[in-house]
Write a protein that holds these residues in place. Structure first.
Motif, PDB file in Angstrom:
ATOM      1  N   PHE A  90     -29.621 -34.818 -55.554  1.00  0.00           N
ATOM      2  CA  PHE A  90     -30.910 -34.807 -54.868  1.00  0.00           C
ATOM      3  C   PHE A  90     -30.843 -35.691 -53.629  1.00  0.00           C
ATOM      4  O   PHE A  90     -30.378 -36.831 -53.687  1.00  0.00           O
ATOM      5  CB  PHE A  90     -32.020 -35.331 -55.784  1.00  0.00           C
ATOM      6  N   PHE A 104     -38.479 -35.791 -52.429  1.00  0.00           N
ATOM      7  CA  PHE A 104     -37.193 -35.235 -52.846  1.00  0.00           C
ATOM      8  C   PHE A 104     -37.005 -33.802 -52.357  1.00  0.00           C
ATOM      9  O   PHE A 104     -37.960 -33.019 -52.312  1.00  0.00           O
ATOM     10  CB  PHE A 104     -37.077 -35.255 -54.370  1.00  0.00           C
ATOM     11  N   GLY A 105     -35.751 -33.487 -52.025  1.00  0.00           N
ATOM     12  CA  GLY A 105     -35.377 -32.106 -51.793  1.00  0.00           C
ATOM     13  C   GLY A 105     -35.236 -31.373 -53.114  1.00  0.00           C
ATOM     14  O   GLY A 105     -35.293 -31.988 -54.178  1.00  0.00           O
ATOM     15  N   PRO A 106     -35.006 -30.049 -53.061  1.00  0.00           N
ATOM     16  CA  PRO A 106     -34.953 -29.239 -54.278  1.00  0.00           C
ATOM     17  C   PRO A 106     -33.693 -29.428 -55.108  1.00  0.00           C
ATOM     18  O   PRO A 106     -33.636 -28.982 -56.245  1.00  0.00           O
ATOM     19  CB  PRO A 106     -35.042 -27.802 -53.746  1.00  0.00           C
ATOM     20  N   ARG A 109     -27.011 -28.002 -57.262  1.00  0.00           N
ATOM     21  CA  ARG A 109     -26.281 -28.049 -58.535  1.00  0.00           C
ATOM     22  C   ARG A 109     -24.815 -27.781 -58.250  1.00  0.00           C
ATOM     23  O   ARG A 109     -24.452 -26.695 -57.813  1.00  0.00           O
ATOM     24  CB  ARG A 109     -26.840 -27.006 -59.498  1.00  0.00           C
TER      25      ARG A 109
END
Lengths: 113, 109
Positions: A90, A104-106, A109
Motif C-alpha cells: 500500500f 491509502f491507495g488501493p 498484490r
C-alpha cells in the motif's frame, strides 16, 4: 486522477527480477509512505518521504528502494525480488508528516515465485 | 520495543454494540488512529485521538487514556457493512505510525 493511485493492481514475478511499483497522488500532499501488509501482521513501513527530494527508511527497508523526484510520484523498486517479498503493498500520503490522516491507495498484490 | 495489541477477531450481532480494545507501548506518543479495512480493500480513516477522553462521530466513538496506554473503538447499532478489520495505529516520537495487526469484526444477523 482522484486521490491516490497505484499500479499494477497485481503482479506475479519470478525471483531475481526487478520490479517497480508505481504510486501517484493528486492531493498535493507533502508526505508519502510505502507499507507492506502480511496476514497476521500489522502494516509495516518500508520507506517514507516527508517532502519531495527526501526519503527515509522505515521498519523493513531491506531489498527496497524509493525515490521522490516530485510531489506527486513515489515509486517503490525491488531490485532483485525474493519470495519473502510476496505481500500486499500500500502506498499512502498525508498533508504532512506526523499526526495527520493518511490516505491509502488501493494496493498492489505482488507474488514472487 | 514498540508494541500495539488488539484482539485478533470479534463477533457481534447486527444492531448491537461492540467495543474493540487497543493497548500500546511505544517510544513516545503523538496521537492514536483507528482505521477500517474491508477485505481486499485499502484502510480508510475513522478517528484520531491525541487527548484523553471520548471522541464521538455518528455511530462510532473512540476513547483514549494516555496514562494507561489504552484506547477503544465503540461501534453502535451495528450493520452488516461494519464487517471489516479495524486497525489501531499510534504515532511515535519520530512521527511514524506504528500499526496493530488489526481486529477482524464479524457481524451476524
Amino acid at each position: 486522477i482522484a486521490g491516490i493511485t497505484q499500479a499494477p493492481t497485481s503482479q506475479i514475478l519470478a525471483a531475481g527480477r526487478r520490479m517497480t511499483l508505481r504510486c501517484t497522488q493528486d492531493m498535493r500532499h507533502n508526505a508519502m509512505y510505502w507499507y507492506r501488509q502480511d496476514l497476521g501482521l500489522g502494516l509495516r513501513l518500508i520507506h517514507y518521504s516527508n517532502t519531495a527530494g527526501t526519503t527515509g527508511k522505515g521498519e523493513v527497508p531491506d531489498g527496497y528502494s524509493v525515490s521522490r523526484a516530485n510531489t506527486d510520484d513515489f515509486p517503490l523498486t525491488l531490485a532483485s525480488a525474493v519470495p519473502s517479498q510476496t505481500s500486499v503493498y500500500f502506498c499512502a500520503s498525508s498533508d504532512s508528516a506526523g499526526g495527520h490522516e493518511q490516505f491509502f491507495g488501493p494496493g498492489t498484490r505482488l507474488t514472487v515465485l | 520495543g514498540q508494541n500495539i495489541d488488539q484482539p485478533t477477531e470479534m463477533t457481534a450481532t447486527e444492531g448491537a454494540i461492540v467495543q474493540i480494545n487497543c493497548t500500546y507501548q511505544t517510544s513516545g506518543f503523538n496521537g492514536l488512529f483507528w482505521y477500517q479495512q474491508h477485505a481486499g480493500e485499502a484502510p480508510t480513516f475513522l478517528s484520531y485521538n491525541v487527548l484523553d477522553g471520548l471522541e464521538e462521530k455518528g455511530r462510532f466513538s473512540s476513547f483514549l487514556s494516555r496514562s494507561k496506554g489504552y484506547s477503544y473503538l465503540l461501534l453502535k447499532e451495528l450493520q452488516m457493512k461494519d464487517s471489516a478489520s479495524y486497525l489501531c495505529a499510534v504515532t511515535d516520537s519520530n512521527y511514524q505510525l506504528i500499526w496493530g495487526a488489526g481486529t477482524k469484526l464479524i457481524i451476524k444477523p
